[in-house]
Motif scaffolding. Sequence first.
Motif, PDB file in Angstrom:
ATOM      1  N   TYR A 278       4.488   3.165  -9.867  1.00 47.76           N
ATOM      2  CA  TYR A 278       4.003   1.768  -9.022  1.00 47.76           C
ATOM      3  C   TYR A 278       2.591   1.675  -9.182  1.00 47.76           C
ATOM      4  O   TYR A 278       1.849   2.710  -9.097  1.00 47.76           O
ATOM      5  CB  TYR A 278       4.589   1.989  -7.645  1.00 47.76           C
TER       6      TYR A 278
ATOM      7  N   TYR B  22       0.845  -1.179   0.015  1.00 47.98           N
ATOM      8  CA  TYR B  22      -0.067  -0.025   0.256  1.00 47.98           C
ATOM      9  C   TYR B  22       0.962   1.271  -0.173  1.00 47.98           C
ATOM     10  O   TYR B  22       1.477   1.618   0.946  1.00 47.98           O
ATOM     11  CB  TYR B  22      -0.979   0.047   1.420  1.00 47.98           C
ATOM     12  N   MET B  23       1.321   1.842  -1.097  1.00 53.36           N
ATOM     13  CA  MET B  23       2.022   2.925  -1.090  1.00 53.36           C
ATOM     14  C   MET B  23       1.898   3.843  -2.649  1.00 53.36           C
ATOM     15  O   MET B  23       1.101   3.379  -3.317  1.00 53.36           O
ATOM     16  CB  MET B  23       3.643   2.418  -1.287  1.00 53.36           C
ATOM     17  N   HIS B  24       2.321   4.916  -2.537  1.00 52.51           N
ATOM     18  CA  HIS B  24       2.422   5.835  -3.685  1.00 52.51           C
ATOM     19  C   HIS B  24       3.730   6.000  -4.097  1.00 52.51           C
ATOM     20  O   HIS B  24       4.711   6.369  -3.080  1.00 52.51           O
ATOM     21  CB  HIS B  24       1.471   6.968  -3.441  1.00 52.51           C
ATOM     22  N   PHE B  25       3.970   5.978  -5.545  1.00 53.94           N
ATOM     23  CA  PHE B  25       5.304   6.286  -5.912  1.00 53.94           C
ATOM     24  C   PHE B  25       4.846   6.968  -7.321  1.00 53.94           C
ATOM     25  O   PHE B  25       5.531   6.474  -8.176  1.00 53.94           O
ATOM     26  CB  PHE B  25       6.256   5.180  -6.222  1.00 53.94           C
ATOM     27  N   GLU B  26       4.421   8.212  -7.176  1.00 54.45           N
ATOM     28  CA  GLU B  26       4.034   8.845  -8.557  1.00 54.45           C
ATOM     29  C   GLU B  26       3.499   7.823  -9.652  1.00 54.45           C
ATOM     30  O   GLU B  26       2.544   7.155  -9.213  1.00 54.45           O
ATOM     31  CB  GLU B  26       5.358   9.571  -9.241  1.00 54.45           C
ATOM     32  N   ASP B  27       3.780   8.014 -10.730  1.00 54.22           N
ATOM     33  CA  ASP B  27       3.380   6.849 -11.837  1.00 54.22           C
ATOM     34  C   ASP B  27       4.311   5.639 -11.869  1.00 54.22           C
ATOM     35  O   ASP B  27       3.928   4.802 -12.806  1.00 54.22           O
ATOM     36  CB  ASP B  27       3.107   7.584 -13.067  1.00 54.22           C
TER      37      ASP B  27
ATOM     38  N   SER C  86      -5.273   0.332  -6.854  1.00 54.22           N
ATOM     39  CA  SER C  86      -4.384   1.335  -7.259  1.00 54.22           C
ATOM     40  C   SER C  86      -3.496   1.551  -6.156  1.00 54.22           C
ATOM     41  O   SER C  86      -2.465   2.340  -6.643  1.00 54.22           O
ATOM     42  CB  SER C  86      -5.544   2.464  -7.519  1.00 54.22           C
ATOM     43  N   GLY C  87      -3.275   1.236  -4.868  1.00 54.60           N
ATOM     44  CA  GLY C  87      -2.526   1.587  -3.972  1.00 54.60           C
ATOM     45  C   GLY C  87      -2.798   2.744  -3.299  1.00 54.60           C
ATOM     46  O   GLY C  87      -2.119   3.265  -2.339  1.00 54.60           O
ATOM     47  N   GLY C  88      -4.123   3.446  -3.591  1.00 54.15           N
ATOM     48  CA  GLY C  88      -4.371   4.534  -2.950  1.00 54.15           C
ATOM     49  C   GLY C  88      -5.468   4.624  -1.768  1.00 54.15           C
ATOM     50  O   GLY C  88      -5.723   3.135  -1.616  1.00 54.15           O
TER      51      GLY C  88
ATOM     52  N   ARG D 260      -0.207  -1.018  -7.378  1.00 57.70           N
ATOM     53  CA  ARG D 260      -0.814  -1.919  -6.555  1.00 57.70           C
ATOM     54  C   ARG D 260      -1.444  -3.151  -7.302  1.00 57.70           C
ATOM     55  O   ARG D 260      -2.486  -2.693  -7.494  1.00 57.70           O
ATOM     56  CB  ARG D 260      -1.422  -1.616  -5.017  1.00 57.70           C
TER      57      ARG D 260
END
Length: 225
Positions: A86, A79-84, A215-217, A88
């Motif tokens: 990454y 569960y993470m964000h790394f711009e475009d 989406s990881g968000g 999930r």
Amino acid sequence: MSQKPIKKIHFCDGAVKGKILKILQEHYEIILTDKDPDYIFYSVMGEEHINYDGIRIFSCGENVRADFNFCDYALGYDYMHFEDRYLRYPLYLHYQNDTQKTANKHLHISPQTLKDKTRFCTFVVSNGKADEQRTHFFDMLEQYSHIDSGGRYKNNIGKCVDDKDAFLKEGKFNIAFENSSTNGYTTEKLIQAFAAQTIPIYWGDERVTMPLDSSGGGGKSKSFC
């Protein structure tokens, strides 16, 4: 009609293919080749990927996080964000047939379904190098009643099962432990038990019953179960 752009792709080092090819083929003409590929999907089962200069995409089914100092993009369970860079996309989502069966797991249950469950509990594992809790639980439950083990690890039925779904259907319960426990790390084990209409005894992702967002968000998302 315009032609789809051509992309040369190579999977290596145990990279998860799953639904990736099917999704990409909707938008591109895909050529699978190890000769100067544009995109290299790789995992942790080797080092072939370091021989290529194309765009590296980490696609792993193991409980291993992507190293963004080395890969350009990654598909994973975190569960993470790394711009475009990454997305999930946990491993279970690649098992489309099992996912569909899981969504309908309460349908078509009859008295015959229950009669066909001739085994107390099933266990299908080939990798014995996992968290020791799985082995400890197996040994403890085995003291209560016999467990039919159809994988290479702790096999006690004389052979490895050819049809896992059919084998799981025969059990009232299924030990569906992950190899290790990390938030977000959910493999096919749990949904295959649900798909077979057996009761999973699960250990692994502590957030598995919480809303998942592929989406990881954050925000509103659909519950797994």
